[in-house]
Write an enzyme that holds these catalytic residues in place. Structure first.
Site, PDB file in Angstrom:
ATOM      1  N   ARG A 120      51.389  52.019  40.419  1.00 29.96           N
ATOM      2  CA  ARG A 120      50.545  52.754  41.383  1.00 29.96           C
ATOM      3  C   ARG A 120      49.099  52.886  40.908  1.00 29.96           C
ATOM      4  NH1 ARG A 120      55.144  56.267  42.054  1.00 29.96           N
ATOM      5  NH2 ARG A 120      56.320  55.560  43.864  1.00 29.96           N
ATOM      6  N   LYS A 170      37.038  46.101  47.364  1.00 27.86           N
ATOM      7  CA  LYS A 170      37.972  45.400  48.258  1.00 27.86           C
ATOM      8  C   LYS A 170      38.796  44.425  47.423  1.00 27.86           C
ATOM      9  CE  LYS A 170      35.765  45.402  52.787  1.00 27.86           C
ATOM     10  NZ  LYS A 170      35.143  44.561  53.832  1.00 27.86           N
ATOM     11  N   GLU A 202      25.637  34.683  50.218  1.00 25.52           N
ATOM     12  CA  GLU A 202      25.863  36.141  50.269  1.00 25.52           C
ATOM     13  C   GLU A 202      24.612  36.905  49.807  1.00 25.52           C
ATOM     14  OE1 GLU A 202      28.586  37.366  51.631  1.00 25.52           O
ATOM     15  OE2 GLU A 202      30.382  36.242  51.041  1.00 25.52           O
ATOM     16  N   LYS A 247      24.374  46.431  48.067  1.00 24.24           N
ATOM     17  CA  LYS A 247      25.801  46.644  48.354  1.00 24.24           C
ATOM     18  C   LYS A 247      26.242  48.036  47.901  1.00 24.24           C
ATOM     19  CE  LYS A 247      30.402  44.887  48.508  1.00 24.24           C
ATOM     20  NZ  LYS A 247      31.318  43.780  48.429  1.00 24.24           N
ATOM     21  N   GLU A 302      34.932  51.240  55.065  1.00 18.85           N
ATOM     22  CA  GLU A 302      34.516  50.442  56.226  1.00 18.85           C
ATOM     23  C   GLU A 302      34.899  51.078  57.557  1.00 18.85           C
ATOM     24  OE1 GLU A 302      34.610  46.115  55.610  1.00 18.85           O
ATOM     25  OE2 GLU A 302      35.164  45.943  57.714  1.00 18.85           O
ATOM     26  N   ARG A 346      29.663  49.812  56.554  1.00 15.58           N
ATOM     27  CA  ARG A 346      30.056  48.750  55.624  1.00 15.58           C
ATOM     28  C   ARG A 346      30.343  47.443  56.360  1.00 15.58           C
ATOM     29  NH1 ARG A 346      33.889  48.919  50.233  1.00 15.58           N
ATOM     30  NH2 ARG A 346      33.771  46.660  49.867  1.00 15.58           N
ATOM     31  N   ASN A 404      29.787  42.201  56.716  1.00  8.58           N
ATOM     32  CA  ASN A 404      30.559  41.073  57.256  1.00  8.58           C
ATOM     33  C   ASN A 404      29.702  40.157  58.120  1.00  8.58           C
ATOM     34  OD1 ASN A 404      32.920  42.028  56.039  1.00  8.58           O
ATOM     35  ND2 ASN A 404      33.329  43.401  57.764  1.00  8.58           N
ATOM     36  N   HIS A 431      30.826  36.675  58.932  1.00  8.43           N
ATOM     37  CA  HIS A 431      32.209  36.514  58.487  1.00  8.43           C
ATOM     38  C   HIS A 431      33.200  36.315  59.636  1.00  8.43           C
ATOM     39  CE1 HIS A 431      30.462  37.689  54.711  1.00  8.43           C
ATOM     40  NE2 HIS A 431      31.614  37.694  54.086  1.00  8.43           N
ATOM     41  N   HIS A 441      35.195  33.267  58.566  1.00 10.27           N
ATOM     42  CA  HIS A 441      36.632  33.315  58.251  1.00 10.27           C
ATOM     43  C   HIS A 441      37.417  32.399  59.182  1.00 10.27           C
ATOM     44  CE1 HIS A 441      36.797  37.406  55.901  1.00 10.27           C
ATOM     45  NE2 HIS A 441      36.312  36.405  55.190  1.00 10.27           N
ATOM     46  N   HIS A 488      34.137  29.711  50.673  1.00 10.36           N
ATOM     47  CA  HIS A 488      33.888  30.955  51.409  1.00 10.36           C
ATOM     48  C   HIS A 488      32.391  31.132  51.738  1.00 10.36           C
ATOM     49  CE1 HIS A 488      34.219  35.104  52.701  1.00 10.36           C
ATOM     50  NE2 HIS A 488      33.281  35.423  51.827  1.00 10.36           N
TER      51      HIS A 488
HETATM   52  P1  NAD Z   1      36.332  31.304  43.035  1.00 12.64           P
HETATM   53  O1  NAD Z   1      36.793  32.538  42.401  1.00 12.64           O
HETATM   54  O2  NAD Z   1      37.343  30.361  43.600  1.00 12.64           O
HETATM   55  O3  NAD Z   1      35.403  30.527  42.008  1.00 12.64           O
HETATM   56  C1  NAD Z   1      34.844  29.311  42.400  1.00 12.64           C
HETATM   57  C2  NAD Z   1      35.138  28.197  41.405  1.00 12.64           C
HETATM   58  O4  NAD Z   1      34.279  28.341  40.290  1.00 12.64           O
HETATM   59  C3  NAD Z   1      36.556  28.171  40.846  1.00 12.64           C
HETATM   60  O5  NAD Z   1      36.946  26.842  40.689  1.00 12.64           O
HETATM   61  C4  NAD Z   1      36.391  28.822  39.470  1.00 12.64           C
HETATM   62  O6  NAD Z   1      37.371  28.374  38.573  1.00 12.64           O
HETATM   63  C5  NAD Z   1      35.027  28.358  39.076  1.00 12.64           C
HETATM   64  N1  NAD Z   1      34.282  29.220  38.167  1.00 12.64           N
HETATM   65  C6  NAD Z   1      34.152  30.557  38.249  1.00 12.64           C
HETATM   66  N2  NAD Z   1      33.256  30.990  37.359  1.00 12.64           N
HETATM   67  C7  NAD Z   1      32.835  29.914  36.683  1.00 12.64           C
HETATM   68  C8  NAD Z   1      31.889  29.727  35.641  1.00 12.64           C
HETATM   69  N3  NAD Z   1      31.154  30.719  35.181  1.00 12.64           N
HETATM   70  N4  NAD Z   1      31.717  28.471  35.170  1.00 12.64           N
HETATM   71  C9  NAD Z   1      32.419  27.425  35.689  1.00 12.64           C
HETATM   72  N5  NAD Z   1      33.294  27.541  36.695  1.00 12.64           N
HETATM   73  C10 NAD Z   1      33.494  28.777  37.185  1.00 12.64           C
HETATM   74  O7  NAD Z   1      35.343  31.590  44.262  1.00 12.64           O
HETATM   75  P2  NAD Z   1      34.237  32.694  44.563  1.00 12.64           P
HETATM   76  O8  NAD Z   1      33.275  32.021  45.460  1.00 12.64           O
HETATM   77  O9  NAD Z   1      33.752  33.359  43.359  1.00 12.64           O
HETATM   78  O10 NAD Z   1      35.043  33.783  45.389  1.00 12.64           O
HETATM   79  C11 NAD Z   1      35.567  33.489  46.662  1.00 12.64           C
HETATM   80  C12 NAD Z   1      36.583  34.538  47.008  1.00 12.64           C
HETATM   81  O11 NAD Z   1      35.948  35.824  47.003  1.00 12.64           O
HETATM   82  C13 NAD Z   1      37.198  34.370  48.369  1.00 12.64           C
HETATM   83  O12 NAD Z   1      38.588  34.514  48.273  1.00 12.64           O
HETATM   84  C14 NAD Z   1      36.616  35.508  49.188  1.00 12.64           C
HETATM   85  O13 NAD Z   1      37.478  35.953  50.196  1.00 12.64           O
HETATM   86  C15 NAD Z   1      36.429  36.554  48.129  1.00 12.64           C
HETATM   87  N6  NAD Z   1      35.431  37.582  48.456  1.00 12.64           N
HETATM   88  C16 NAD Z   1      35.786  38.871  48.278  1.00 12.64           C
HETATM   89  C17 NAD Z   1      34.868  39.869  48.528  1.00 12.64           C
HETATM   90  C18 NAD Z   1      35.234  41.308  48.247  1.00 12.64           C
HETATM   91  O14 NAD Z   1      34.477  42.197  48.635  1.00 12.64           O
HETATM   92  N7  NAD Z   1      36.335  41.570  47.566  1.00 12.64           N
HETATM   93  C19 NAD Z   1      33.584  39.550  48.984  1.00 12.64           C
HETATM   94  C20 NAD Z   1      33.252  38.210  49.157  1.00 12.64           C
HETATM   95  C21 NAD Z   1      34.189  37.222  48.898  1.00 12.64           C
HETATM   96  N1  GLY Z   2      32.243  41.643  51.297  1.00 14.26           N
HETATM   97  C1  GLY Z   2      32.288  42.659  52.281  1.00 14.26           C
HETATM   98  C2  GLY Z   2      32.567  44.016  51.748  1.00 14.26           C
HETATM   99  O1  GLY Z   2      32.727  44.202  50.562  1.00 14.26           O
HETATM  100  O2  GLY Z   2      32.661  44.935  52.508  1.00 14.26           O
END
Ligand code: NAD
Ligand code: GLY
Length: 374
Positions: free
Chosen positions: A127, A149, A191, A233, A243, A247, A251, A254, A258, A272
């Site tokens: 939890r 998130k 972003e 942010k 949200e 917030r 998006n 998005h 998405h 993404h």
């Molecule tokens: P990712 O985590 O897939 O990383 C992208 C690629 O880069 C991967 O292949 C990873 O192995 C590689 N990588 C990461 N750091 C590295 C480094 N320093 N050197 C070399 N390679 C590296 O993708 P991302 O773009 O970071 O994240 C995308 C995800 O984030 C999506 O699932 C999206 O939905 C999510 N997201 C979440 C939020 C949130 O608020 N939680 C906001 C925006 C996006």
């Molecule tokens: N990436 C959108 C949020 O964190 O609300």
């Protein structure tokens, strides 16, 4: 802008759950000091992926070992497919089998995939376990590691199973961007631009002048972008953590993005951030069609994304057949629907985004028909 070694602190103000985002170079090597402030015991589980591990895991493990932490590490397959319920099952089973207790801190070392997955595992195991984000992509440093998130994808859509669960600390070590592939830097940059487009015209102008420098690996420009993005942010999350309103502005792009990602199959065909770039162009196109903003402003947004090499039309993404109905069906499954109405972030101009739940379906369908080849 800050100079080389200094760190910048941005606080996410959430009362007793407030936390710092530390931004700077060389932070992973100092992780033991930072962690001592927030970890209730010297026991940690690092969750990372193979790519990140090859560049940054040894630095982190050495720093934590020198600070007398007991460390367990889980290295996962890179990519969006890892953000799944199957992986949550496997990961939480492994965490529980490792002799975890409520004082064991989960550290996400990686991009948004690792952060979202490890954060969700931390939220639901016993939890709630203490959680720390060490984001290593530009996207994770400017967006996903901040705000709590956490989620995984399902066959019904992206991020549909998850929780709001805040980290205790975000360590944004800007050195990690030096090993990030150029396509990933560009995707994260989408972003960054988003914050200017939402409510900060001056920052968008800075992006127009400096976006290329970030993509060319200019560390000072990237660091400034991370700092500005985190400040923007943090301010929004502090106002509306769950949200209920404001917030949702984060998006921008998005609802379209998405849907495009879902149709692309959540794989490398469309990252993404690339979906967000094209989606943001669509959101400004829609705003123009609804006579909210001028054609010049919509074109200015498209031009900037095009100039930095992000996709701004379907030809840049896929040679498969995408129809308006298919994209509309994906939009209907998005968690941003409200009483069956699609939610869009539209704009009355650059820096003047607002939430709209009343977009005429005919205008939306016409836009999709125009941008998708028949
Ligand atoms: P990712 O985590 O897939 O990383 C992208 C690629 O880069 C991967 O292949 C990873 O192995 C590689 N990588 C990461 N750091 C590295 C480094 N320093 N050197 C070399 N390679 C590296 O993708 P991302 O773009 O970071 O994240 C995308 C995800 O984030 C999506 O699932 C999206 O939905 C999510 N997201 C979440 C939020 C949130 O608020 N939680 C906001 C925006 C996006
Ligand atoms: N990436 C959108 C949020 O964190 O609300």
């Amino acid at each position: 802008m800050n100079d080389g070694l200094a760190t910048t602190l941005v606080t996410v103000d959430l009362g007793e759950r407030s936390y710092d985002i530390v931004i700077g170079a060389g932070l992973i090597a100092r992780a033991g000091d930072f962690l001592a402030e927030v970890a209730p015991a010297r026991r940690v589980i690092i969750v990372t992926d193979e790519n990140v591990a090859s560049h940054w895991l040894e630095t982190l493990e050495t720093a934590l070992t020198e600070a007398n932490y007991q460390i367990l590490t889980r290295i996962l397959t890179p990519g969006e497919q890892t953000k799944s319920l199957t992986q949550i099952d496997t990961l939480t089973d492994w965490i529980l089998g490792s002799g975890v207790d409520r004082k064991t801190t989960i550290i996400a070392l990686g991009g948004g995939v690792i952060g979202d997955l490890a954060g969700f595992a931390a939220a639901i195991t016993l939890r709630g376990l203490p959680f720390v984000q060490i984001p290593t992509t530009l996207l994770a440093q400017v967006d996903s590691s901040v705000g709590g998130k956490t989620a995984v994808d399902t066959r019904h859509g992206k991020n549909l199973i998850g929780a709001f669960y805040q980290p205790r600390l975000v360590l944004a070590d800007t050195d990690t961007l030096s090993t990030l592939p150029a396509r990933q830097v560009a995707a994260g940059y989408a972003e960054v631009v988003k914050y200017g487009l939402i409510n900060d015209l001056v920052f968008f102008e800075w992006c127009e002048a400096n976006g290329h420098a970030i993509l060319d690996g200019d560390a000072a420009a990237a660091r400034y972008a991370v700092e500005m993005s985190c400040r923007a942010k943090a301010a929004i999350v502090a106002q509306d953590e769950h949200e209920k309103g404001t917030r949702a502005l984060l998006n921008l792009g998005h609802t379209f993005g998405h849907a495009f990602e879902a149709e692309a199959g959540f794989d490398d065909l469309l990252l993404h951030g690339e979906g967000v770039a094209f989606g943001t162009v669509c959101a400004f196109d829609l705003s123009h069609r609804l006579e909210l903003c001028s054609g010049q402003e919509a074109e200015r947004v498209r031009s900037h994304f095009t100039e930095v090499g992000l996709p701004t039309n379907i030809e840049g993404i896929a040679n498969r057949h995408w129809t308006p109905d298919v994209i509309l069906a994906h939009m209907g499954k998005d968690k941003k629907t409200d009483d069956g109405n699609l939610t869009f972030i539209l704009a009355r101009g650059i820096g003047q985004a607002y939430i709209d739940r009343d977009v005429p379906i005919d205008t939306l369908r016409a836009l999709l028909s125009d941008i998708l080849p028949s």
